[in-house]
Design an enzyme around this catalytic site. Structure first.
Site, short mmCIF file in Angstrom:
data_model
loop_
_atom_site.label_atom_id
_atom_site.label_comp_id
_atom_site.label_asym_id
_atom_site.label_seq_id
_atom_site.Cartn_x
_atom_site.Cartn_y
_atom_site.Cartn_z
N ARG A 174 0.72 -1.48 0.09
CA ARG A 174 -0.36 0.16 0.36
C ARG A 174 0.85 1.24 -0.40
NH1 ARG A 174 -1.95 -3.44 -1.33
NH2 ARG A 174 -3.69 -4.75 -0.46
N SER A 223 -11.16 0.62 3.17
CA SER A 223 -10.08 -0.13 4.42
C SER A 223 -8.99 1.22 5.23
CB SER A 223 -8.86 -1.08 3.65
OG SER A 223 -10.08 -1.55 3.41
N GLU A 295 -4.98 3.63 6.13
CA GLU A 295 -4.54 3.30 4.78
C GLU A 295 -5.10 4.69 4.45
OE1 GLU A 295 -6.38 0.28 1.38
OE2 GLU A 295 -4.69 -0.58 3.49
#
Length: 302
Positions: A174, A223, A295
């Site tokens: 990520r 998320s 995130e």
């Protein structure tokens, strides 16, 4: 300030330039104040004109579909850029795909399948634009952008264009090394040949799995936390086991289906969201000694 957005610059731009633009409708959570300026460039030349005239004076953000974004209630004291149709394209040549920054990931997956190209199926499950996916190295079910991207074209805050190859993007979980001063203008990717029906079956299976595991059709930010590297448990497991899954502040709570997803019940504020995030982080750290990392990208004035 060395530019006049209201007169001289506006005469030079072909795209849409607006002042005091409400950003709350430009993100999935439906939260946020105004941007000082909002700009939708007509084409790449138009974007260059804005960047060169701005000359690093005002901060700039690029808003894709706003799926992993929290914009604070006080807004953004800079220029919010959103790409239009000139930046939404897909060009396929054998196993190579070039696409624009505002192309939707799910649409890219569909077009790859129609051309018998595999490797893109996971994108069918992920909301948002391709450029945003590259910046945060979006992925699911074992695949991510780093596996298909060969190179990107970026434009810097001075209007200079540069090509960066995969090995120089420094992809991680990520994460990528693309900075806030680099705007992606093209993404080149490579797939592999496979029968179309097999690709479509893979896409259907992934979508069905996601639809049963993650909330749909709610005001959410996707998320909220990354899965921690120093744990064999996912973020949602740590949240649930720390007793946070039922937490609520104001009009924001965690989804009943997946407790790593925030849900705006209607009138949530960015302060509510950030307070809930901080409460979850504190509780998880207290119980597990693990510091959850966001995130979700947070933008704007505190």
């Amino acid at each position: 300030m060395n530019i006049n957005f209201n007169s001289q610059l506006k005469k030079n731009l072909q795209g849409e330039l607006r002042e005091n633009f409400d950003l709350s409708k430009s993100n999935w959570l439906g939260i946020g104040g105004e941007a000082k300026f909002f700009f939708k460039p007509k084409d790449l030349k138009d974007l260059q004109i804005l960047l060169r005239n701005n000359n690093h004076y005002l901060p700039i953000i690029v808003i894709g579909s706003g799926s992993n974004l929290l914009i604070r209630d006080k807004g953004f004291n800079g220029i919010a850029i959103k790409f239009g149709k000139d930046f939404d394209y897909i060009k396929i040549n054998n196993e190579i795909i070039n696409c624009g920054p505002s192309t939707q990931k799910s649409f890219l997956a569909e077009q790859a399948a129609n051309n018998n190209l595999t490797g893109f199926e996971f994108l069918y499950c992920i909301p948002g634009t391709v450029a945003g996916g590259v910046v945060m190295n979006s992925g699911c079910y074992g695949d991510d952008m780093s596996k298909i991207v060969t190179s990107i074209s970026i434009i810097d805050m001075s209007g200079k264009i540069k090509i960066i190859n995969n090995k120089d993007i420094n992809f991680a979980y990520r994460h990528s090394s693309i900075t806030k001063n680099q705007i992606i203008t093209n993404v080149e990717m490579k797939g592999a040949r496979l029968d179309k029906q097999k690709i479509l079956e893979n896409m259907k299976n992934l979508r069905n799995k996601k639809d049963t595991e993650q909330p749909q059709k709610i005001k959410t930010g996707g998320s909220t936390f990354k899965n921690p590297k120093d744990s064999n448990k996912k973020a949602w497991q740590l949240i649930k086991e720390s007793g946070c899954s039922d937490l609520r502040i104001g009009d924001v709570k965690l989804s009943n289906l997946h407790c790593n997803f925030l849900e705006n019940l209607g009138k949530a504020s960015s302060k509510d969201v950030e307070n809930l995030i901080n409460n979850i982080k504190e509780e998880v750290f207290k119980k597990t000694n693990i510091n959850l990392e966001l995130e979700l990208e947070v933008i704007g004035e505190k």
